[in-house]
Design a protein around this motif. Structure first.
Motif, short mmCIF file in Angstrom:
data_model
loop_
_atom_site.label_atom_id
_atom_site.label_comp_id
_atom_site.label_asym_id
_atom_site.label_seq_id
_atom_site.Cartn_x
_atom_site.Cartn_y
_atom_site.Cartn_z
N LEU A 55 43.77 32.78 2.97
CA LEU A 55 44.41 33.89 3.19
C LEU A 55 45.68 33.95 2.31
O LEU A 55 46.66 33.43 2.55
N SER B 133 48.16 35.96 -0.85
CA SER B 133 48.98 37.11 -1.10
C SER B 133 48.61 38.03 -2.28
O SER B 133 48.03 39.24 -2.03
N PHE B 134 48.31 37.18 -3.54
CA PHE B 134 47.41 37.81 -4.44
C PHE B 134 46.38 37.38 -4.79
O PHE B 134 46.33 36.10 -4.85
N TYR B 135 45.45 37.99 -5.42
CA TYR B 135 44.35 37.21 -6.09
C TYR B 135 44.86 36.61 -7.49
O TYR B 135 44.68 37.16 -8.49
N LYS C 186 45.88 39.10 1.66
CA LYS C 186 47.06 39.55 2.86
C LYS C 186 47.08 41.17 3.01
O LYS C 186 47.51 41.37 4.03
N THR C 187 46.37 41.73 2.18
CA THR C 187 46.35 43.12 2.01
C THR C 187 44.95 43.59 2.87
O THR C 187 45.16 44.66 3.29
N ALA C 188 44.42 42.73 3.14
CA ALA C 188 43.29 42.73 4.26
C ALA C 188 43.79 43.39 5.68
O ALA C 188 44.98 42.85 6.22
N ILE D 103 40.59 40.50 9.44
CA ILE D 103 40.93 39.29 9.41
C ILE D 103 40.09 38.73 10.70
O ILE D 103 39.64 37.54 10.57
#
Lengths: 213, 213
Positions: B84, B86-88, B107-109, B114
């Motif tokens: 999980l 922050s950025f890809y 984390k934009t999910a 989740i």
DNA sequence: TTTTTTCTCCGTCCCATGACGGATCAGAAA
DNA sequence: TTTCTGATCCGTCATGGGACGGAGAAAAAA
């Protein structure tokens, strides 16, 4: 009991929004008035939500936090904006403070620190995260060699960092190759590097031309 | 009612931990068994907490998530780990999958995603975030020019990206300058760049030598 | 005003750089 | 075995890159 503090959150992480919302719900004197998932959305809706304090993330897909901070404060300078970012992204601190942000927290801050910062911001007090503060004082007397460069030299350095040759730079700037070489040599001595490759590396490592300058 | 799914979170952001904990508390069939603020702490305490599913952040101060994932799965391969992050972060996806992570979320999910991912992981199903998946497929047949380089050429490219001259590279690798030039020329043609500066820029833009390779 | 500094511009000279050709060695395929 | 492919190595040679010096103009300091 006094009026509740109206708080709004701007963050593109849904789980951060849901999470902080749930956590702040335990605070009696804080009222969650709304949230935005991007800087642009925040600029559109903050007036309607009428928050007193805005928690603002910096790195977002659609409109970064610094730009949103500027626009919001232009429309309503009474808003108190707390920057809440993941990493102390090198040189984003200065632009954020310049944009008018009141406080600057890292997301590694404890939830209690965040709440405390909200209260302090409400009373007009500034809170700067420790690590960020260190960056600030060390950057205050920022004798960054880059700032020693003239306007022309900055242009040339940017083109160097784009991989351009002296001949290409000469064409782009409508000057002679010899002149370009002069600027290039001057750049080297000011940045204390040996050649154009090291100059380009310097530009990348200092994030010179990736963001606002 | 069936047994609850035991979930643990590893993240260095206190607000994320508090937040997700508060949010997951609304899910009847999920039990929050504990949290860790770093990869190393996670490795130390996961056995005692005995979670079934571990939500793992990647970028942390003390022991990154990939290393922690490897160690945990070495000790107990039955654990299901959901990354999980922050950025890809460009090329952290591959190492994470290799380390044995079951799912990979941003984390934009949304929070619902989740929770859905937790349930799917519980049933042994993998979930990869859409953006990450794109990276994967485009990276699968990764014709990255960089991978075309030989071992020696990669060494030379790294030194170029550090600003070394051909003579310095020759000394460091205990070979002749002429030989270095050969490698350098070969690198240029494979990366399709014109000179060492563009090669260094390529290395920086692709984050080649900043992390594990 | 004059003087000084600074920025931008162009010239000359030398060397590291990069293009090109070729040799050696190792491993794979025939 | 022979052949072939590729990795690593070293040579020659033309050129772009970088050091150095200097001129004109404009702003700052005297």
């Amino acid at each position: 009991m006094t009026e509740k503090i109206r708080v709004m959150l701007v963050d593109d992480h849904d789980m951060v929004r849901k999470g902080l919302k749930a956590y702040l719900a335990t605070e009696e004197s804080i009222e969650w008035v709304g949230e935005a998932s991007s800087g642009n959305e925040a600029v559109r809706i903050f007036a309607a939500l009428n928050p007193e304090i805005i928690l603002m993330d910096l790195i977002m897909e659609d409109g970064d936090g610094i730009e949103a901070t500027k626009q919001i404060l232009t429309q309503d300078p009474s808003k108190k904006i707390i920057i809440l970012t993941s990493f102390y992204d090198d040189e984003q601190v200065f632009p954020a403070i310049e944009a008018g942000a009141m406080s600057y927290l890292l997301k590694t801050a404890s939830s209690d620190e965040i709440i405390e910062t909200i209260y302090k911001a409400h009373r007009g007090k500034t809170v700067i995260d420790g690590k960020v503060a260190q960056k600030l004082v060390s950057g205050m007397h920022r004798n960054r060699p880059f700032d020693q460069l003239t306007t022309r030299e900055k242009e040339v350095l940017q083109l160097i960092a784009e991989g351009k040759s002296n001949a290409e730079i000469a064409d782009l700037l409508f000057i002679g190759i010899k002149t370009v070489k002069t600027h290039v040599s001057s750049i080297f001595s000011k940045l204390e590097v040996a050649d154009r490759t090291q100059a380009a590396i310097y530009a990348f490592q200092n994030h010179l031309f990736t963001k606002h300058n």
